[in-house]
Design an enzyme around this catalytic site. Structure first.
Site, PDB file in Angstrom:
ATOM      1  N   GLY A   1       0.732  -0.935   0.228  1.00 65.08           N
ATOM      2  CA  GLY A   1       0.287  -0.189   0.552  1.00 65.08           C
ATOM      3  C   GLY A   1       0.983   1.228  -0.192  1.00 65.08           C
ATOM      4  O   GLY A   1       2.366   1.073   0.439  1.00 65.08           O
TER       5      GLY A   1
ATOM      6  N   GLN B   1       2.767   9.696   1.601  1.00 64.95           N
ATOM      7  CA  GLN B   1       4.074   9.085   1.948  1.00 64.95           C
ATOM      8  C   GLN B   1       5.193   9.741   0.872  1.00 64.95           C
ATOM      9  O   GLN B   1       6.562   9.607   0.656  1.00 64.95           O
ATOM     10  CB  GLN B   1       3.513   7.849   1.904  1.00 64.95           C
TER      11      GLN B   1
ATOM     12  N   CYS C   1       6.460  -0.098   7.545  1.00 64.02           N
ATOM     13  CA  CYS C   1       5.551   1.218   7.175  1.00 64.02           C
ATOM     14  C   CYS C   1       6.471   1.489   6.099  1.00 64.02           C
ATOM     15  O   CYS C   1       8.036   1.178   7.087  1.00 64.02           O
ATOM     16  CB  CYS C   1       4.977   2.179   7.948  1.00 64.02           C
ATOM     17  N   LEU C   2       6.570   1.844   4.501  1.00 65.55           N
ATOM     18  CA  LEU C   2       7.717   2.293   3.643  1.00 65.55           C
ATOM     19  C   LEU C   2       8.296   3.728   4.573  1.00 65.55           C
ATOM     20  O   LEU C   2       9.306   3.322   4.123  1.00 65.55           O
ATOM     21  CB  LEU C   2       7.268   2.454   2.422  1.00 65.55           C
TER      22      LEU C   2
ATOM     23  N   HIS D   1      -4.811   1.303   8.001  1.00 65.11           N
ATOM     24  CA  HIS D   1      -3.482   2.053   7.862  1.00 65.11           C
ATOM     25  C   HIS D   1      -3.443   3.312   6.719  1.00 65.11           C
ATOM     26  O   HIS D   1      -2.594   4.157   7.258  1.00 65.11           O
ATOM     27  CB  HIS D   1      -2.569   0.759   7.475  1.00 65.11           C
ATOM     28  N   GLU D   2      -3.555   2.705   5.886  1.00 66.91           N
ATOM     29  CA  GLU D   2      -2.721   4.022   4.997  1.00 66.91           C
ATOM     30  C   GLU D   2      -4.477   5.055   5.265  1.00 66.91           C
ATOM     31  O   GLU D   2      -4.042   6.586   5.017  1.00 66.91           O
ATOM     32  CB  GLU D   2      -3.626   3.388   3.416  1.00 66.91           C
TER      33      GLU D   2
ATOM     34  N   HIS E   1      -2.589   7.262   7.791  1.00 71.57           N
ATOM     35  CA  HIS E   1      -1.487   8.136   6.981  1.00 71.57           C
ATOM     36  C   HIS E   1      -2.345   8.822   6.024  1.00 71.57           C
ATOM     37  O   HIS E   1      -1.588  10.777   6.342  1.00 71.57           O
ATOM     38  CB  HIS E   1      -0.791   7.881   5.782  1.00 71.57           C
TER      39      HIS E   1
HETATM   40  O1  K1U Z   1       1.977   2.502   3.895  1.00 76.54           O
HETATM   41  C1  K1U Z   1       3.260   1.889   3.571  1.00 76.54           C
HETATM   42  O2  K1U Z   1       4.082   2.251   3.795  1.00 76.54           O
HETATM   43  C2  K1U Z   1       2.307  -0.106   3.073  1.00 76.54           C
HETATM   44  C3  K1U Z   1       2.633   0.127   4.337  1.00 76.54           C
HETATM   45  C4  K1U Z   1       1.125  -1.085   4.129  1.00 76.54           C
HETATM   46  C5  K1U Z   1       1.371  -2.109   5.483  1.00 76.54           C
HETATM   47  C6  K1U Z   1       1.493  -3.232   5.321  1.00 76.54           C
HETATM   48  C7  K1U Z   1       1.838  -4.072   6.599  1.00 76.54           C
HETATM   49  C8  K1U Z   1       0.273  -3.471   7.151  1.00 76.54           C
HETATM   50  C9  K1U Z   1      -0.653  -2.820   6.969  1.00 76.54           C
HETATM   51  C10 K1U Z   1      -0.104  -1.929   5.950  1.00 76.54           C
HETATM   52  C11 K1U Z   1       3.886  -1.831   3.277  1.00 76.54           C
HETATM   53  O3  K1U Z   1       3.348  -1.756   2.194  1.00 76.54           O
HETATM   54  S1  K1U Z   1       5.089  -2.626   4.509  1.00 76.54           S
HETATM   55  C12 K1U Z   1       5.635  -3.422   3.491  1.00 76.54           C
HETATM   56  C13 K1U Z   1       4.836  -5.169   3.165  1.00 76.54           C
HETATM   57  O4  K1U Z   1       4.116  -5.217   4.528  1.00 76.54           O
HETATM   58  C14 K1U Z   1       5.002  -5.678   2.822  1.00 76.54           C
HETATM   59  C15 K1U Z   1       6.063  -5.732   1.683  1.00 76.54           C
HETATM   60  C16 K1U Z   1       5.889  -6.804   0.392  1.00 76.54           C
HETATM   61  C17 K1U Z   1       5.676  -8.316   0.489  1.00 76.54           C
HETATM   62  C18 K1U Z   1       4.592  -8.296   1.779  1.00 76.54           C
HETATM   63  C19 K1U Z   1       3.916  -7.033   2.675  1.00 76.54           C
HETATM   64 ZN    ZN Z   2       2.964   2.987   6.312  1.00 74.84          ZN
END
Ligand code: K1U
Ligand code: ZN
Length: 172
Positions: free
Chosen positions: A48, A53, A96-97, A138-139, A142
């Site tokens: 997401g 971001q 979270c990225l 989560h998004e 943000h």
């Molecule tokens: O919002 C963001 O920073 C993105 C975040 C979204 C998220 C992840 C987990 C729970 C709620 C919301 C991410 O994508 S973190 C990376 C991640 O979860 C992932 C990356 C590659 C493969 C599988 C998962």
């Molecule tokens: Zn995030």
């Protein structure tokens, strides 16, 4: 399409804490932003991404929960709203990225009812559960300037930010 830099809490906390503004019109410019965001999210990789971001304070989210397994399933959300959330909650180990390399458990509603505009500006109302419900909450956080670490204790949150800052110093 353009890869955009993802803002992180070590240098861009003030921007990430901003509340994003509603979008007035879904037009080609907004679709170009959503295309860039998806490309950026896939490259990260993530499941997401909210516009703030990448430094754009608009209420726009992209998501793909396929995680590279099977064909891509991109989703686009403009002005998303949660109309209803279940009282029942579920814990999920979130990342979270914008808070790289930090993972911790957050409790969120198991199910939510959503309203948003899609890629073409069509209104959609649908229920989300499982990872979809976790990720959209989560998004949407943000868009309101809330990071997943804001759901943790102050001690855990401060430790997370310090870790990210330390890691950024090593890379620089
Ligand atoms: O919002 C963001 O920073 C993105 C975040 C979204 C998220 C992840 C987990 C729970 C709620 C919301 C991410 O994508 S973190 C990376 C991640 O979860 C992932 C990356 C590659 C493969 C599988 C998962
Ligand atoms: Zn995030």
């Amino acid at each position: 399409m353009t890869l955009r830099p993802i803002l992180t809490v070590d240098g861009d906390l003030a921007t990430l804490k901003r509340k994003s503004a509603p979008v007035a019109e879904v037009n080609d410019g907004l679709r170009a932003l959503m295309d860039d965001m998806l490309e950026t999210m896939y490259a990260a990789p993530g499941i997401g991404l909210a516009a703030i971001q990448v430094g754009v304070p608009k209420r726009v989210i992209v998501m793909d929960l396929a995680r590279g397994e099977g064909p891509p399933q991109p989703r686009h959300f403009v002005n998303p709203e949660i109309l209803w959330a279940s009282e029942e909650t579920v814990p999920y180990e979130e990342g979270c990225l914008s808070v790289p390399e930090i993972f911790d458990e957050v409790e969120r509603a198991t199910k939510v009812l959503l309203r948003y505009l899609d890629y073409y500006g069509e209104a959609v109302e649908e229920e989300a559960d499982g990872l979809y419900a976790v990720c959209i909450q989560h998004e949407i956080d943000h868009l309101d300037g809330i990071l997943f670490i804001d759901h943790l204790s102050r001690l855990k949150r401060d430790r997370a930010v310090s870790k990210v800052k330390k890691a950024a110093r090593v890379v620089a």
